[in-house]
Structure formats: structure tokens, C-alpha cells
Scaffold this motif. Sequence first.
Motif, short mmCIF file in Angstrom:
data_model
loop_
_atom_site.label_atom_id
_atom_site.label_comp_id
_atom_site.label_asym_id
_atom_site.label_seq_id
_atom_site.Cartn_x
_atom_site.Cartn_y
_atom_site.Cartn_z
N TYR A 285 8.15 -2.52 0.56
CA TYR A 285 7.69 -1.13 0.57
C TYR A 285 7.16 -0.72 1.95
N CYS B 213 -0.97 -5.59 -3.36
CA CYS B 213 -1.10 -5.64 -4.81
C CYS B 213 -1.07 -4.27 -5.44
N ASN B 214 -1.72 -3.31 -4.77
CA ASN B 214 -1.83 -1.97 -5.34
C ASN B 214 -0.64 -1.09 -5.02
N HIS C 199 5.36 -11.55 -0.44
CA HIS C 199 4.85 -10.76 -1.56
C HIS C 199 5.94 -9.84 -2.09
N LYS C 200 5.96 -9.63 -3.39
CA LYS C 200 7.01 -8.83 -4.02
C LYS C 200 7.03 -7.38 -3.52
N ASN C 201 5.89 -6.88 -3.01
CA ASN C 201 5.83 -5.49 -2.56
C ASN C 201 5.97 -5.33 -1.05
N SER D 292 2.37 -1.56 -6.18
CA SER D 292 3.32 -1.57 -7.28
C SER D 292 3.39 -0.20 -7.96
N SER D 293 4.59 0.15 -8.42
CA SER D 293 4.76 1.43 -9.08
C SER D 293 4.05 1.43 -10.42
N LYS E 86 -2.25 6.98 -3.95
CA LYS E 86 -0.90 6.63 -4.38
C LYS E 86 -0.23 7.85 -5.00
#
Length: 313
Positions: free
Chosen positions: A64, A309-310, A59-61, A312-313, A167
Motif C-alpha cells: 500500500y 497494521c492499521n 508485512h502484508k500491507n 488494512s481495508s 483512513k
Amino acid sequence: MCINWGAFERRQLIILCEILGLISLIITIVFAIRYFMNESFEDCAGPFGDTFTFDPKKHKNYEYFTQGMCSGKFIERYENDDDHKFPFVARLVKKRTTQVICGGSLISKKLVLTAAHCVQGRSNESMTIYLGDEKNLAELRMVVKFEIIIHPKYNSETYANDIALLKFVNSVALSPKVNTICLPFDEPNILVNLTLSLYDSLSLVDSRLSENFMEGFDKYNCSLQFFEHGKREDTDNIFYRPIDPLNQFCAGNETLPQGNSGLPAYVKDHQNKPFTIFGITSYGTKMNDSNAFPTVFTKVHSYIHWILCNASS
């Protein structure tokens, strides 16, 4: 011999339309199956997300959540610091007071994981987040600007999907005193010795954290515990309702001090990581109650995709 080309073309058109209709129906069924098989994860990405073959590490995140102690940084300094045993713990405090509403866990530089019922009906202007297990209040990290993200399928009556994210607008700097707890990217075995951090007071000034060790129950034994204490005719009693084993688990058999919802149930030294969160404290028996039920936790692994998913900036 004469051929009726008009009738022949009409038949071809009818067959083509039937084929296209069948293809459309198959596509609809496939997406419906993917959605309902993954409803715990899909609320962020929608039915067209990647959870059917989901690999969190792709996953792209994902990056983090591989920072701080989850990357191996600060571990040696943490292990030699007896005064800061819970650097990942967050406290949600009613603004302009010292009253602790709930707890939470720092899972990245910008995210705290907590229970949905802790923040439902509240605004970010009504709370302040304090980070770190620090006896000196002046040294606690304070966060005042943040967004509240409640799982869209949270049910306040059944406590289903009792999970939320806070967040931050700005990232926090990690240190041995303020650091992250790791996410369970691989399916964990909850029938291990879990650790639950508990506050002994609702006051930010007086509260101190302690470690409580407990064993997780499997689905059968958890239901058995509820059945032995619950009342069959009392269908409104949440303890009589069976838990959802896909998204919840239960552990322990003790009363909980008020204000400890949202705190993590975690395992130490899991897969070479100092702390890994398995559950979020959802509900349990209140102090001074004569019947002590197991504590019910939201299973974090079931919501990994939603969390990623959540992020992301």
C-alpha cells in the motif's frame, strides 16, 4: 521386594506438573519481554504480533505504501511542475468554514498521517480533508468520509505518541498534483538537513506553503536547548520535560505559525525516493513568543508497524 506403585505414580505426577508450570512461566516471561520491548509498535497487533523480528517489507500491507511517487511513478512529471511542490500535503479544515485546523501527509491512497492532538476530541463530521498543493481551491481534492485512528497510548499532557491516521472510505486517485510521501522503512539518521512545510495563514483561501530547512538535534543538544530556555521550577512547562528519544526528536529553533501541527518534516531524494517523511510536527514555540524552543516531532520510524497494521481495508 514390594514396590508402592501408588506413591511412585504420585511423584511422577507432581514432577510433571512442576515441569508444565515452569514451561508456562517461561512462555509468559517471553511474551512479556516481547511486549514491553516493542510497546511503540504493538498496539495494533497486540503482544502476539510479529514486531520481535519485524521486517516491514514482509508485512502484508507493505505494498500500500509503494504506490505513486514512492514507486517512481509521476516523478518526471512532478519535477517539471513548479506549481505543485507539495503534492503530499493534506489540510484538515473545520467543516463549513475555511479555517485550517492542522496539516497532514498523504502516505497511501487511503491514509493521511497527522498528529493525534490535531484530531483528539473531534469527529470526522467536524472536519474536511483537502489534498494537494493547489492555488485554485476548486481543484483541491476533498475527502469527507474517513475514520479517525488515534494511537491508543497518546498522552495529551506529555504529547507522547502524538500520531494519528485518517483512513478514507474510498481511495483517491494519484497524480502529479496529489501524491504520496514515502515512509522511512529503514532507521533514518535525523541529524540531516530536514525540510518542514509551513503554512503562512490559517485560512484555506489565503494559505500558501513554503519550505523551511532545519537541522535535527541529537538527544543531548535537544535537552540542552530546553534546559537553557526552560525554568527548573516550572515542571508543568512541556518544554522543560525531556523528550523520548525513541519516539521523538527535535529540530530547528524557530517559532511556528498556528495550524502547522501535523505537517511533515521530510528529506528529499532519500534512497532514490523524492520525499521521505521523518517526523510529524508535534509542538513548538508559538509565534511572537520571545523564547524560541526547538520544534518537537513524532519519530515516524518508531510507528511503522502500527501504521502498517492499521492500513488494512
